[in-house]
Structures are given as structure tokens and as C-alpha cells.
Design an enzyme around this catalytic site. Structure first.
Site, PDB file in Angstrom:
ATOM      1  N   GLU A  59      -1.952  -5.531 -10.707  1.00  9.25           N
ATOM      2  CA  GLU A  59      -2.872  -4.682  -9.948  1.00  9.25           C
ATOM      3  C   GLU A  59      -4.158  -5.427  -9.603  1.00  9.25           C
ATOM      4  O   GLU A  59      -4.897  -5.835 -10.499  1.00  9.25           O
ATOM      5  CB  GLU A  59      -3.244  -3.429 -10.750  1.00  9.25           C
ATOM      6  CG  GLU A  59      -4.224  -2.532  -9.999  1.00  9.25           C
ATOM      7  CD  GLU A  59      -4.806  -1.421 -10.854  1.00  9.25           C
ATOM      8  OE1 GLU A  59      -5.497  -0.546 -10.286  1.00  9.25           O
ATOM      9  OE2 GLU A  59      -4.587  -1.421 -12.075  1.00  9.25           O
TER      10      GLU A  59
ATOM     11  N   GLU B 266      -5.535   8.348 -10.434  1.00  9.17           N
ATOM     12  CA  GLU B 266      -6.440   7.645 -11.337  1.00  9.17           C
ATOM     13  C   GLU B 266      -7.863   7.813 -10.817  1.00  9.17           C
ATOM     14  O   GLU B 266      -8.425   6.920 -10.188  1.00  9.17           O
ATOM     15  CB  GLU B 266      -6.063   6.164 -11.450  1.00  9.17           C
ATOM     16  CG  GLU B 266      -6.912   5.431 -12.497  1.00  9.17           C
ATOM     17  CD  GLU B 266      -6.515   3.978 -12.681  1.00  9.17           C
ATOM     18  OE1 GLU B 266      -5.464   3.731 -13.291  1.00  9.17           O
ATOM     19  OE2 GLU B 266      -7.251   3.099 -12.190  1.00  9.17           O
TER      20      GLU B 266
END
Length: 281
Positions: A149, A248
Site C-alpha cells: 500500500e 478506513e
């Protein structure tokens, strides 16, 4: 095909003290899947039992961050920490197997304190590539997917090593393992590069997981900000995205009250709460 959303238990329902009750709250809100960072302090059997009771899938976990007191936030690209990375990977795989989770985010980590990013770039990339190849082989034995990520270094984490999808794609190409994918958090991508439509189209073949939050506040998708999430959701559908979209973000208030955007999405797609088709109810 309608998108599938995952509640990030490290961010949502923060008033609840532990992951199992947060998972239960996510299920009660209609989520069919959850994800979390490294679940420190939560025994795997407790989280698995909560998931089984609630009928929820655990779809993503992180590798351990390393020595957080020393400022570490992942180890995969940190020179000299290869042994600790392998130990953390083994622990993450064991935990993921125990809870039935098929994806692990292999956290790259930060440029070491006091070091120059440009001077460290070559050594960190070499370390990252070697560790990712090792991780891919370990994960393949368990039929798991590893994810990398990019995290923005403009606002969130100035010393994080992996910052853009372009950098991540180049590293994944060098690693050359089919079970490693891109975890694209649109919050970070917007801050670093913008151009989300083209980036989603360009990197779509590499994407194994997506995460969302509004920019710049990192709150609910329908909070004030730069991103047009109804358009983004439609684009992901048109691209044929079948993975999960992780929520998130930091709720501005009560998590449940802030899920109006998700209820609206389900209703606009003719779905019941929880994302199931009304025709099947």
C-alpha cells in the site's frame, strides 16, 4: 455488480474497546466483511469466534509494525530488519490462517530516522523486492494474497517509503509474483497524485484491495471534501471491480450515524441493508 464494503475495525466504532465487539457492531450495521491493522492484544480465537457468530468475513490484516516505540511502521523495505520482517510475516500468516483471512498487507515501513530518503532509495528498494519475493513464496503455500500500500508522505507519514501507485507498480513488476497485489487507498492516492479516474483504470489489473476516505479530513465519504464518491463507486462498478472496498476513515461522530452514505449506496442499487439483493429476500 454492486461493490462490497469492509469495515476497518482499527478506525470504525472507536468507542468500543476491542476488535470482537467492533466486529459485532459492524455486522449489526450491515457489513458482511471487516479488516484491521495488526490485531495486537486480540487472540485469534476470540476474533474468529466473533466473526463466526456474526456471519462476517475477515478479509484483510496487516503485518506487525515492528518496534513502534522506535518509530517503526512496517519492516518490509527497512534494511537490516529482514529477520524481524520474516518473524512478523510468520506471525501474520499464522493469525490470518486462524481467522480465515486471505489477504495480508505487507507494510513497507519508513526511511530510517536521520537518513536521507534519496540516499537510501536503492538499498530500500532492494530490501523490499527481496522481502516481497520471500513473502510471496510463503503466502503461496497458504493460498494467500500479499498487498503493498502506498501511503502519502505529504500529510500522513513523511518518512514512509512507499508513496505512489507508480512506485508500487514498478516494484511489483520487479518482484514478479502473481500473488502480490496493489492495495490502493484513494485517500493517499488523491493527496499524492490525484487523477483518480486514470489511475484506477491504469492500475486496475494490479489492484487487490481498495480503501476509501474523504480528502483532506479522512472522514466519511459523504463529508465535505475533494472526492466525488458516487462517481468513483460507479467507475469501480464499470471497471468490474469485485474485491472489497475498505472503509478506513475516522468517523466525525458516531460511526453508525455516519453510515448514511452506505445505506444510500445500497438503496440506489436496489439492495437491502447489508448489500443483499431485494429479490433474494
Amino acid at each position: 455488480m454492486a461493490l462490497r464494503f469492509s469495515a476497518n475495525l482499527s478506525w470504525l466504532f472507536p468507542q468500543l474497546p476491542a476488535l470482537p465487539p467492533r466486529l459485532e457492531a459492524a455486522a449489526a450495521a450491515g457489513f458482511g466483511a471487516v479488516e484491521a491493522a495488526w490485531p495486537a492484544g486480540c487472540p485469534a480465537q476470540d476474533l474468529r469466534a466473533a466473526a463466526e457468530r456474526a456471519g462476517v468475513r475477515i478479509v484483510l490484516l496487516n503485518t506487525p509494525p515492528g518496534d513502534q516505540e522506535a518509530g517503526e511502521m512496517g519492516l518490509a523495505a527497512v534494511p537490516g530488519r529482514q529477520a524481524a520482517f520474516r518473524q512478523g510475516l510468520a506471525a501474520a500468516v499464522q493469525y490470518a490462517k486462524a481467522v480465515g483471512c486471505p489477504r495480508i498487507h505487507l507494510m513497507a515501513g519508513r526511511v530510517p530516522q536521520g537518513a536521507d530518503r534519496a540516499a537510501m532509495a536503492g538499498e530500500m528498494e532492494t530490501t523490499f523486492v527481496e522481502n516481497l519475493r520471500y513473502a510471496a513464496d510463503v503466502l503461496a503455500q497458504e493460498d494467500m494474497i500479499g498487498l503493498v500500500e502506498p501511503i502519502n508522505n505529504r500529510i500522513t507519514d513523511p518518512r514512509y517509503y512507499l508513496n505512489t501507485p507508480h512506485q508500487a507498480a514498478a516494484i511489483l513488476e520487479k518482484v514478479g509474483r502473481h500473488n502480490l497485489k496493489l492495495q490502493l487507498d484513494l485517500f493517499h492516492c488523491q493527496i499524492m497524485d490525484g487523477n483518480l479516474s486514470r489511475n484506477l483504470e491504469t492500475f486496475f489489473p494490479l489492484i487487490g484491495h481498495i480503501q476509501i476516505a474523504q480528502v483532506p479530513g479522512r472522514h466519511e465519504p459523504d463529508s465535505p471534501g475533494e472526492l466525488n464518491f458516487p462517481y468513483i463507486f460507479q467507475l469501480l462498478e464499470s471497471l468490474g471491480y469485485t474485491g472489497y472496498v475498505g472503509c478506513e476513515y475516522a468517523p466525525k461522530g458516531d460511526t453508525l450515524e455516519g453510515l448514511g452514505w452506505l445505506r444510500s449506496y445500497w438503496e440506489s442499487r436496489g439492495l437491502q441493508r447489508g448489500g443483499t439483493s431485494k429479490a433474494t429476500e
